[in-house]
Enzyme design. Sequence first.
Site, mmCIF file in Angstrom:
data_model
loop_
_atom_site.group_PDB
_atom_site.id
_atom_site.type_symbol
_atom_site.label_atom_id
_atom_site.label_comp_id
_atom_site.label_asym_id
_atom_site.label_seq_id
_atom_site.Cartn_x
_atom_site.Cartn_y
_atom_site.Cartn_z
ATOM 1 N N ARG A 136 0.828 -1.220 0.000
ATOM 2 C CA ARG A 136 0.000 0.000 0.000
ATOM 3 C C ARG A 136 0.858 1.264 0.000
ATOM 4 N NH1 ARG A 136 -5.281 -1.412 3.868
ATOM 5 N NH2 ARG A 136 -6.497 -2.305 2.164
ATOM 6 N N GLY A 196 -8.229 -9.002 0.155
ATOM 7 C CA GLY A 196 -6.984 -9.332 0.862
ATOM 8 C C GLY A 196 -6.474 -10.726 0.548
ATOM 9 N N LYS A 201 -17.259 -17.821 2.760
ATOM 10 C CA LYS A 201 -18.692 -17.891 3.065
ATOM 11 C C LYS A 201 -19.580 -17.103 2.113
ATOM 12 C CE LYS A 201 -18.103 -18.332 8.026
ATOM 13 N NZ LYS A 201 -18.168 -17.533 9.239
HETATM 14 N N1 LIG Z 1 -13.361 -25.117 0.321
HETATM 15 C C1 LIG Z 1 -12.980 -24.337 1.334
HETATM 16 N N2 LIG Z 1 -13.191 -24.715 2.604
HETATM 17 C C2 LIG Z 1 -12.808 -23.910 3.617
HETATM 18 N N3 LIG Z 1 -12.221 -22.702 3.470
HETATM 19 C C3 LIG Z 1 -12.006 -22.289 2.219
HETATM 20 C C4 LIG Z 1 -12.367 -23.071 1.107
HETATM 21 N N4 LIG Z 1 -12.020 -22.388 -0.003
HETATM 22 C C5 LIG Z 1 -11.473 -21.239 0.399
HETATM 23 N N5 LIG Z 1 -11.443 -21.159 1.721
HETATM 24 C C6 LIG Z 1 -10.892 -20.092 2.549
HETATM 25 O O1 LIG Z 1 -11.483 -18.840 2.242
HETATM 26 C C7 LIG Z 1 -10.597 -17.815 2.708
HETATM 27 C C8 LIG Z 1 -10.666 -16.598 1.842
HETATM 28 O O2 LIG Z 1 -11.966 -16.110 1.833
HETATM 29 P P1 LIG Z 1 -12.316 -14.569 1.843
HETATM 30 O O3 LIG Z 1 -13.776 -14.499 1.585
HETATM 31 O O4 LIG Z 1 -11.775 -13.945 3.075
HETATM 32 O O5 LIG Z 1 -11.479 -14.044 0.546
HETATM 33 P P2 LIG Z 1 -11.209 -12.567 0.051
HETATM 34 O O6 LIG Z 1 -12.522 -11.882 -0.146
HETATM 35 O O7 LIG Z 1 -10.245 -12.594 -1.075
HETATM 36 O O8 LIG Z 1 -10.410 -11.860 1.192
HETATM 37 P P3 LIG Z 1 -10.767 -10.610 2.108
HETATM 38 O O9 LIG Z 1 -11.932 -11.026 2.949
HETATM 39 O O10 LIG Z 1 -9.503 -10.450 2.868
HETATM 40 O O11 LIG Z 1 -11.091 -9.472 1.206
HETATM 41 C C9 LIG Z 1 -9.218 -18.420 2.692
HETATM 42 O O12 LIG Z 1 -8.694 -18.349 3.999
HETATM 43 C C10 LIG Z 1 -9.434 -19.863 2.252
HETATM 44 O O13 LIG Z 1 -8.655 -20.791 2.988
HETATM 45 O O1 LIG Z 2 -7.747 -1.973 5.378
HETATM 46 C C1 LIG Z 2 -8.725 -1.508 4.765
HETATM 47 O O2 LIG Z 2 -9.496 -2.214 4.081
HETATM 48 C C2 LIG Z 2 -8.904 -0.025 4.765
HETATM 49 O O3 LIG Z 2 -7.771 0.626 5.252
HETATM 50 C C3 LIG Z 2 -10.151 0.366 5.531
HETATM 51 O O4 LIG Z 2 -10.017 0.020 6.881
HETATM 52 P P1 LIG Z 2 -11.317 -0.119 7.810
HETATM 53 O O5 LIG Z 2 -12.029 -1.368 7.355
HETATM 54 O O6 LIG Z 2 -10.819 -0.197 9.221
HETATM 55 O O7 LIG Z 2 -12.174 1.097 7.559
#
Ligand SMILES: Nc1ncnc2c1ncn2[C@@H]1O[C@H](COP(=O)(O)OP(=O)(O)OP(=O)(O)O)[C@@H](O)[C@H]1O
Ligand SMILES: O=C(O)[C@H](O)COP(=O)(O)O
Length: 399
Positions: free
Chosen positions: A37, A355, A198
């Site tokens: 970032r 992330g 989820k």
């Molecule tokens: N089949 C599965 N069973 C259990 N967990 C799973 C499966 N497939 C993926 N995951 C888990 O889902 C997680 C990622 O999901 P998430 O919805 O957080 O992704 P993202 O949207 O890219 O990330 P963020 O929430 O940080 O933006 C990972 O930790 C992964 O291990």
């Molecule tokens: O890490 C993030 O996604 C941004 O910096 C926003 O942070 P926040 O979810 O605490 O508002």
Amino acid sequence: MTFKTLDNLTDIAGKRVLVRVDLNVPVKDGKVTDATRIERVAPTIRELSEKGAKVILLAHFGRPKGEVVTEMSLEQILPAVNDVLGRKVGFAADCTGEPAAAAIAAMGNGDVLLLENTRFHKGEEKNNPDFTAALAANGDIFVNDAFSAAHRAHASTEGLAHLLPAYAGRTMQAELEALEKGLGNPARPVVAIVGGAKVSTKIDLLMNLVKKVDALVIGGGMANTFLAARGTNVGKSLCEHDLADTAKQIMIEAATATCAIVLPEDGVVAREFKANAENQVVDVNAIPADAMMLDVGPKTVEAVNAWISRAATLVWNGPLGAFEIAPFDAATVSAAKHAAARTKEGKLVSVAGGGDTVAALNHAGVADDFTYVSTAGGAFLEWMEGKPLPGVDVLHQQK
Ligand SMILES: Nc1ncnc2c1ncn2[C@@H]1O[C@H](COP(=O)(O)OP(=O)(O)OP(=O)(O)O)[C@@H](O)[C@H]1O
Ligand SMILES: O=C(O)[C@H](O)COP(=O)(O)O
């Protein structure tokens, strides 16, 4: 869609430019563990500094909820900012009041100063007019380069743009341009991959996507909820059985919008959630009752990659499997590499965010080959959900 950029900022030598950046970076034992970032906002800081502006950085760190929390001081980020910029950046122990005013008064043209965590003040998250005015008193111009915080209507992300002439920084600009290519007016066919853990965290996202894309690939843990809603026995797989009706509704909406839903045909199942757990590939209709699906299987990967080959635009959020633990990273890595190769051939516009998604693309070694990888988490999701982003909308309103 129009907004002003740094191209519109020419005669700014000696001007105080308040630049909202996102320095909410991962820190372990007081050290920044991923400076992405910071690297993303460096071009804006350098450009303004080279134009002779006094560059004053505003940022939040963590969620201190309006209290001064020493562990959430931005001072700990300062060494990493210095490293990335290759120069010394000043620091003021408060983003308003005497500490900020004194540090700014001492700045020369081209200097860069970081102000303490905006969220140490309650007025930041409340977008309080008095607090916003106190921030604005320190600047002549506002530049927002924090797309990843643009889903927050806070004083430093939204409020300031009403009080000062406001511009998008280079990262904000790149992000908005890439997103416009992704879902704004994309080249078709558009394929979305949504995975991750989820369904419950991504209902709005799925509902919006089926109306906008030609095919929606559902992978990761959330695919199990869709399979179960269809009557498939998913054994011990992560599954939100109570969301069966929501999943069915999403499938109905997709059919109405003629969006193809691509669900796993086969999966890699294991009895333990750990690296190198004993595993086997099974048809989704033959998932053992005591096993969980931790990745989609090779037939599914082939189908996903075929959709990627057909696509002109790909938007991706969420891994196809539990990519952190081998061998359940195989599908995500294969699809990521295929999308990267198509992008490099000039055949695909690929936009990814989230992330874990960014971590997964880095794991596959292809993050740099995508058209655009957003460092935003919540903001990227809200944008994909079709929700307004206050920090962006206010930039569009500038005359
Ligand atoms: N089949 C599965 N069973 C259990 N967990 C799973 C499966 N497939 C993926 N995951 C888990 O889902 C997680 C990622 O999901 P998430 O919805 O957080 O992704 P993202 O949207 O890219 O990330 P963020 O929430 O940080 O933006 C990972 O930790 C992964 O291990
Ligand atoms: O890490 C993030 O996604 C941004 O910096 C926003 O942070 P926040 O979810 O605490 O508002």
